[in-house]
Enzyme design. Structure first.
Site, PDB file in Angstrom:
ATOM      1  N   GLY A  13       0.834  -1.411   0.051  1.00 48.67           N
ATOM      2  CA  GLY A  13      -0.465   0.444  -0.088  1.00 48.67           C
ATOM      3  C   GLY A  13       0.855   0.960  -0.350  1.00 48.67           C
ATOM      4  O   GLY A  13       1.368   1.315   0.506  1.00 48.67           O
ATOM      5  N   GLY A  15      -0.285   4.546   0.521  1.00 50.97           N
ATOM      6  CA  GLY A  15      -0.956   5.771   0.874  1.00 50.97           C
ATOM      7  C   GLY A  15      -0.415   6.781   1.787  1.00 50.97           C
ATOM      8  O   GLY A  15       1.034   6.615   2.189  1.00 50.97           O
ATOM      9  N   PHE A  16      -1.139   6.459   2.442  1.00 51.99           N
ATOM     10  CA  PHE A  16      -0.232   7.631   3.786  1.00 51.99           C
ATOM     11  C   PHE A  16       0.940   7.012   4.496  1.00 51.99           C
ATOM     12  O   PHE A  16       1.863   7.144   5.306  1.00 51.99           O
ATOM     13  CB  PHE A  16      -1.046   8.876   4.049  1.00 51.99           C
ATOM     14  CG  PHE A  16      -1.639   9.656   3.773  1.00 51.99           C
ATOM     15  CD1 PHE A  16      -0.456  11.068   3.166  1.00 51.99           C
ATOM     16  CD2 PHE A  16      -2.762   9.843   3.224  1.00 51.99           C
ATOM     17  CE1 PHE A  16      -1.327  12.208   2.421  1.00 51.99           C
ATOM     18  CE2 PHE A  16      -4.143  10.759   2.690  1.00 51.99           C
ATOM     19  CZ  PHE A  16      -2.903  12.139   2.202  1.00 51.99           C
ATOM     20  N   GLY A  17       0.670   6.454   5.102  1.00 53.53           N
ATOM     21  CA  GLY A  17       0.334   5.260   5.875  1.00 53.53           C
ATOM     22  C   GLY A  17       2.092   4.178   5.285  1.00 53.53           C
ATOM     23  O   GLY A  17       2.938   4.203   5.805  1.00 53.53           O
ATOM     24  N   VAL A  81      -1.970  -7.652  -4.494  1.00 55.24           N
ATOM     25  CA  VAL A  81      -1.815  -8.749  -3.696  1.00 55.24           C
ATOM     26  C   VAL A  81      -3.391 -10.220  -3.375  1.00 55.24           C
ATOM     27  O   VAL A  81      -4.503  -8.726  -3.633  1.00 55.24           O
ATOM     28  CB  VAL A  81      -1.076  -8.128  -2.248  1.00 55.24           C
ATOM     29  CG1 VAL A  81      -1.507  -8.995  -1.008  1.00 55.24           C
ATOM     30  CG2 VAL A  81      -0.209  -7.314  -1.928  1.00 55.24           C
ATOM     31  N   GLU A 173     -18.319  17.688   3.088  1.00 61.30           N
ATOM     32  CA  GLU A 173     -17.779  18.187   2.109  1.00 61.30           C
ATOM     33  C   GLU A 173     -18.661  18.130   0.798  1.00 61.30           C
ATOM     34  O   GLU A 173     -18.582  18.609  -0.278  1.00 61.30           O
ATOM     35  CB  GLU A 173     -16.641  17.619   1.907  1.00 61.30           C
ATOM     36  CG  GLU A 173     -15.752  18.138   3.449  1.00 61.30           C
ATOM     37  CD  GLU A 173     -14.253  17.773   3.428  1.00 61.30           C
ATOM     38  OE1 GLU A 173     -13.680  17.799   4.567  1.00 61.30           O
ATOM     39  OE2 GLU A 173     -14.205  16.538   2.776  1.00 61.30           O
ATOM     40  N   ASP A 302      -6.172   2.478   8.255  1.00 62.27           N
ATOM     41  CA  ASP A 302      -7.398   2.283   7.984  1.00 62.27           C
ATOM     42  C   ASP A 302      -7.250   0.516   8.355  1.00 62.27           C
ATOM     43  O   ASP A 302      -7.828  -0.143   8.354  1.00 62.27           O
ATOM     44  CB  ASP A 302      -7.803   2.314   7.016  1.00 62.27           C
ATOM     45  CG  ASP A 302      -8.617   3.722   6.976  1.00 62.27           C
ATOM     46  OD1 ASP A 302      -8.557   4.423   8.255  1.00 62.27           O
ATOM     47  OD2 ASP A 302      -8.407   4.571   6.114  1.00 62.27           O
ATOM     48  N   ALA A 317      -5.322  10.815   7.587  1.00 64.68           N
ATOM     49  CA  ALA A 317      -3.611  10.660   7.513  1.00 64.68           C
ATOM     50  C   ALA A 317      -3.287  10.849   8.218  1.00 64.68           C
ATOM     51  O   ALA A 317      -1.726  10.394   7.464  1.00 64.68           O
ATOM     52  CB  ALA A 317      -4.405  12.569   6.548  1.00 64.68           C
TER      53      ALA A 317
END
Length: 418
Positions: A13, A15-17, A81, A173, A302, A317
């Site tokens: 992954g 993403g941010f992590g 994966v 939003e 997450d 995030a």
């Protein structure tokens, strides 16, 4: 150490992590492999603006290889994966490839949760991927076009009706952005309809919007949306979503465009590892983010379920970035023979924008709303634009596009599966 003899760290992954974990290992005597099924990192907090024609996808996405090209100990693998061999310590890809690991960081994110009704996704898409955003943008813009082309008043009313399900930050939003799109960006573009007549309904199952914010800020968001022409319905249970609209316990809501913002579900990571998960499917982790019974395996963002002091770590995030960096530090401590340390989450606050010059921010003791909060919200998002070297340039382009609904954002492209 030669690359082939270094400990192998596989990060699933980008993403941010995942990216934060990879960057925290820069310069370390390890071989880092980042695997993702897409070749880009996506700045999800601004994805709703792509969905409402304020930004183009390229404004909030960057190639992973470009982000890591200066990190000599990192490589990128494009692949999906399909599982994990715990005994052999290998990550399995759908094309048959196997990625051996000594350490594994799972940062696989989350997807939509339809609470036992997966069939609703076809008519009420959520917002987690670029594909979701472009699909919603297509449906929103086509609704105005179809209303323009129709001579039937009932058809026009249905086409100009939009229902957003879920009153959290994404739902708020989205509702505000669609209202601004209809009443500002499109107000002079059509000849036979008035886009400002659009009915925008935000449905929330709880007693107030933005349930994770203090009540005073929730009330402000409610009032601000109402002033923008959004119809807010609270304490409403959704019974069904279909082509004609939404069925709630208070009656039907006819609408041509439905958007789901009511819940998330974790990736299959817990099933891959055959470990305990919470109700949302997130991996139950130790206080250092390691997976119980699997040495060298960590879950972040997450993907992980962790509470500190009785409070769950939020799926935002900043939390994912902190978790990714922490997992990387624990890997380095393990290599050095040092004991692991518990994850200490530093909460920097909750932010949500409602529309131009209207936002809410909760920093704990300091709470802001209105224009100042909106300005700070914009600055914070520019700051968190993944730390790319051209952050100021990207931020300036984004701000200009956001303020002007820049040329090219209102494109009807792609296909619709329904």
């Amino acid at each position: 150490m030669a690359p082939e003899t270094r400990p192998r760290v596989v990060i699933v992954g980008a993403g941010f992590g995942g990216l934060s974990a990879a960057r925290a290992l820069a310069g370390a005597a390890v071989q880092v492999t980042v695997v993702d099924r897409r070749n880009f990192h996506l700045f999800q907090p601004l994805l709703y603006q792509v969905a409402t024609a304020g930004l183009n996808p390229a404004d909030i996405a960057w190639p992973i290889r470009s982000l890591l090209r200066d990190q000599a100990n990192a490589e990128v693998v494009l692949g999906e994966v399909s599982g994990i061999e715990r005994t052999a310590r290998e990550v399995l890809l759908s094309d048959g490839r196997r990625l051996p690991y000594d350490y594994l960081v799972l940062a696989t994110g989350a997807t939509h949760n339809y609470f036992g009704h997966p069939e609703w996704e076809a008519v009420a898409p959520g917002l987690k991927r670029v594909d979701d955003a472009t699909l919603i943008r297509r449906r929103v813009l086509l609704a105005f076009e179809r209303a323009e082309a129709s001579g039937d008043a009932e058809t026009r009313r249905r086409q100009l009706s939009f229902v957003i399900i879920g009153g959290g930050p994404t739902g708020v939003e989205m509702a505000g952005a669609i209202a601004e799109l209809a009443r500002k960006a499109l107000c002079r573009d059509f000849r036979h309809i008035n886009p400002g007549d659009a009915r925008i309904v935000l449905v929330e199952g709880g007693p107030r919007l933005l349930g994770s914010f203090p009540p005073a800020l929730s009330d402000y968001a409610h009032r601000a949306l109402t002033r923008m022409g959004v119809e807010v319905q609270l304490d409403r249970r959704v019974l069904a979503c279909h082509e004609a609209g939404v069925e709630t316990d208070a009656g039907p809501l006819p609408a041509a465009t439905l958007i789901w913002a009511a819940g998330i579900s974790a990736s299959p990571a817990a099933r891959w590892l055959v470990v305990a998960a919470d109700r949302a499917g997130r991996v139950q982790v130790e206080d250092d983010l390691s997976v119980p019974g699997l040495p060298g395996v960590y879950a972040v963002g997450d993907t992980a379920a962790l509470s500190i002091g009785g409070q769950p770590v939020p799926g935002i995030a900043p939390a994912a970035k902190q978790a990714g960096e922490h997992a990387a530090r624990q890997i380095l401590r393990s290599l050095a023979g040092a004991p692991s340390q518990p994850f200490r989450y530093r909460h920097h606050g909750n932010l949500a924008t409602i529309g131009r010059h209207a936002a809410v921010i909760d920093f704990g003791r300091l709470r802001l709303r209105g224009g100042l909060a909106w300005l700070l919200w914009g600055l914070v998002h520019i700051y968190f634009l993944i730390g790319a070297r051209n952050r100021l340039l990207v931020g300036g382009q984004w701000l200009f596009s956001y303020l002007t609904f820049g040329r090219g954002a209102r494109l009807i492209a792609g296909s619709d599966p329904r």
